[in-house]
Design a protein around this motif. Sequence first.
Motif, PDB file in Angstrom:
ATOM      1  N   GLU A  96       0.809  -1.163   0.006  1.00  0.00           N
ATOM      2  CA  GLU A  96       0.031  -0.075   0.087  1.00  0.00           C
ATOM      3  C   GLU A  96       0.853   1.272   0.020  1.00  0.00           C
ATOM      4  OE1 GLU A  96      -0.113  -2.481   2.192  1.00  0.00           O
ATOM      5  OE2 GLU A  96      -0.661  -1.789   4.292  1.00  0.00           O
ATOM      6  N   ASP A  97       2.246   1.125   0.176  1.00  0.00           N
ATOM      7  CA  ASP A  97       3.071   2.268   0.098  1.00  0.00           C
ATOM      8  C   ASP A  97       3.340   2.545  -1.573  1.00  0.00           C
ATOM      9  OD1 ASP A  97       5.010   1.215   2.818  1.00  0.00           O
ATOM     10  OD2 ASP A  97       3.389   2.931   2.685  1.00  0.00           O
ATOM     11  N   THR A  98       2.800   1.823  -2.352  1.00  0.00           N
ATOM     12  CA  THR A  98       3.055   2.071  -3.882  1.00  0.00           C
ATOM     13  C   THR A  98       2.357   3.287  -4.357  1.00  0.00           C
ATOM     14  OG1 THR A  98       3.279  -0.182  -4.484  1.00  0.00           O
ATOM     15  CG2 THR A  98       2.563   1.064  -6.162  1.00  0.00           C
ATOM     16  N   ALA A  99       3.146   4.154  -4.812  1.00  0.00           N
ATOM     17  CA  ALA A  99       2.694   5.709  -5.173  1.00  0.00           C
ATOM     18  C   ALA A  99       3.690   6.502  -5.770  1.00  0.00           C
ATOM     19  CB  ALA A  99       2.184   6.390  -4.095  1.00  0.00           C
ATOM     20  N   VAL A 100       3.384   7.549  -6.262  1.00  0.00           N
ATOM     21  CA  VAL A 100       4.445   8.319  -7.071  1.00  0.00           C
ATOM     22  C   VAL A 100       4.780   9.460  -5.723  1.00  0.00           C
ATOM     23  CG1 VAL A 100       4.924  10.331  -8.491  1.00  0.00           C
ATOM     24  CG2 VAL A 100       3.755   8.361  -9.246  1.00  0.00           C
ATOM     25  N   TYR A 101       6.077   9.568  -5.397  1.00  0.00           N
ATOM     26  CA  TYR A 101       6.318  10.172  -4.238  1.00  0.00           C
ATOM     27  C   TYR A 101       7.139  11.681  -4.626  1.00  0.00           C
ATOM     28  CZ  TYR A 101       5.584   6.299  -0.962  1.00  0.00           C
ATOM     29  OH  TYR A 101       5.135   5.457  -0.171  1.00  0.00           O
ATOM     30  N   TYR A 102       6.487  12.775  -3.985  1.00  0.00           N
ATOM     31  CA  TYR A 102       6.781  14.049  -4.542  1.00  0.00           C
ATOM     32  C   TYR A 102       7.485  14.852  -3.341  1.00  0.00           C
ATOM     33  CZ  TYR A 102       3.579  13.346  -8.246  1.00  0.00           C
ATOM     34  OH  TYR A 102       2.566  12.966  -9.404  1.00  0.00           O
ATOM     35  N   CYS A 103       8.473  15.593  -3.516  1.00  0.00           N
ATOM     36  CA  CYS A 103       9.104  16.370  -2.740  1.00  0.00           C
ATOM     37  C   CYS A 103       8.552  17.828  -2.723  1.00  0.00           C
ATOM     38  CB  CYS A 103      10.752  16.429  -2.893  1.00  0.00           C
ATOM     39  SG  CYS A 103      11.719  17.592  -2.168  1.00  0.00           S
ATOM     40  N   ALA A 104       8.671  18.570  -1.680  1.00  0.00           N
ATOM     41  CA  ALA A 104       7.958  19.797  -1.866  1.00  0.00           C
ATOM     42  C   ALA A 104       8.585  20.577  -0.628  1.00  0.00           C
ATOM     43  CB  ALA A 104       6.228  19.779  -1.764  1.00  0.00           C
ATOM     44  N   ALA A 105       8.428  22.009  -1.176  1.00  0.00           N
ATOM     45  CA  ALA A 105       8.996  23.049  -0.091  1.00  0.00           C
ATOM     46  C   ALA A 105       7.878  24.180   0.014  1.00  0.00           C
ATOM     47  CB  ALA A 105      10.200  23.821  -0.808  1.00  0.00           C
ATOM     48  N   ASP A 106       7.853  24.361   1.208  1.00  0.00           N
ATOM     49  CA  ASP A 106       6.833  25.548   2.081  1.00  0.00           C
ATOM     50  C   ASP A 106       7.871  26.783   2.554  1.00  0.00           C
ATOM     51  OD1 ASP A 106       5.041  26.970   3.376  1.00  0.00           O
ATOM     52  OD2 ASP A 106       4.163  25.231   4.539  1.00  0.00           O
ATOM     53  N   PRO A 107       7.643  27.716   1.726  1.00  0.00           N
ATOM     54  CA  PRO A 107       8.335  28.764   2.460  1.00  0.00           C
ATOM     55  C   PRO A 107       7.793  29.506   3.666  1.00  0.00           C
ATOM     56  CG  PRO A 107       7.222  29.644   0.373  1.00  0.00           C
ATOM     57  CD  PRO A 107       6.996  28.031   0.782  1.00  0.00           C
ATOM     58  N   GLY A 108       6.811  29.153   4.325  1.00  0.00           N
ATOM     59  CA  GLY A 108       6.064  29.631   5.243  1.00  0.00           C
ATOM     60  C   GLY A 108       6.571  29.101   6.600  1.00  0.00           C
ATOM     61  N   PHE A 109       6.065  29.302   7.679  1.00  0.00           N
ATOM     62  CA  PHE A 109       6.105  28.947   9.038  1.00  0.00           C
ATOM     63  C   PHE A 109       5.777  27.524   9.098  1.00  0.00           C
ATOM     64  CE2 PHE A 109       1.978  29.200  10.465  1.00  0.00           C
ATOM     65  CZ  PHE A 109       1.525  30.358   9.909  1.00  0.00           C
ATOM     66  N   TRP A 110       6.269  26.869  10.096  1.00  0.00           N
ATOM     67  CA  TRP A 110       5.907  25.329  10.282  1.00  0.00           C
ATOM     68  C   TRP A 110       4.611  25.219  10.733  1.00  0.00           C
ATOM     69  CZ3 TRP A 110       7.601  20.579   9.854  1.00  0.00           C
ATOM     70  CH2 TRP A 110       6.873  19.690  10.682  1.00  0.00           C
ATOM     71  N   LYS A 111       3.901  24.167  10.184  1.00  0.00           N
ATOM     72  CA  LYS A 111       2.515  24.007  10.550  1.00  0.00           C
ATOM     73  C   LYS A 111       2.486  22.445  11.346  1.00  0.00           C
ATOM     74  CE  LYS A 111       1.900  26.824   7.051  1.00  0.00           C
ATOM     75  NZ  LYS A 111       3.118  27.264   5.904  1.00  0.00           N
ATOM     76  N   ARG A 112       1.659  22.547  12.045  1.00  0.00           N
ATOM     77  CA  ARG A 112       1.664  21.150  12.978  1.00  0.00           C
ATOM     78  C   ARG A 112       1.067  20.205  12.149  1.00  0.00           C
ATOM     79  NH1 ARG A 112      -1.184  22.058  18.768  1.00  0.00           N
ATOM     80  NH2 ARG A 112      -0.591  19.737  19.027  1.00  0.00           N
ATOM     81  N   ARG A 113       0.246  20.477  11.200  1.00  0.00           N
ATOM     82  CA  ARG A 113      -0.452  19.592  10.399  1.00  0.00           C
ATOM     83  C   ARG A 113      -0.119  20.127   8.898  1.00  0.00           C
ATOM     84  NH1 ARG A 113      -3.553  15.363  11.299  1.00  0.00           N
ATOM     85  NH2 ARG A 113      -4.939  14.326   9.887  1.00  0.00           N
TER      86      ARG A 113
END
Length: 125
Positions: free
Chosen positions: A89-106
Amino acid sequence: QVQLVESGGGLVQAGGSLRLSCAASGRTFSRDVMGWFRQAPGKEREVVAAISWTLSSTYYADFVKGRFTISRDNAKSTVYLQRNNLKPEDTAVYYCAADPGFWKRRPSAETYDYWGQGTQVTVSS
């Protein structure tokens, strides 16, 4: 040109391990929140893990806790996702991403401005 380039995907048997890498270039990512997302066929994109630029905060989706570890090397502008005990079930396309904002708990995909092209991970049973 801003680029996030993932590598390390492929085919692995259930129970195996793989490490994904994401190399960032084109801007300074060292203060961004970095995240990994995945999208399986017919499903919505979901967050897998995220890490703050100070390395002091991490987030993991419930389905990967204890199996995946996110890390980053700001000097190399690279973020990693170590994945152990992989399941079909871990089969998927995995993406890396960047958030320039502040840390979000979720983390949420809506706050990530920069995305890689994705790398396919297939886990066979």
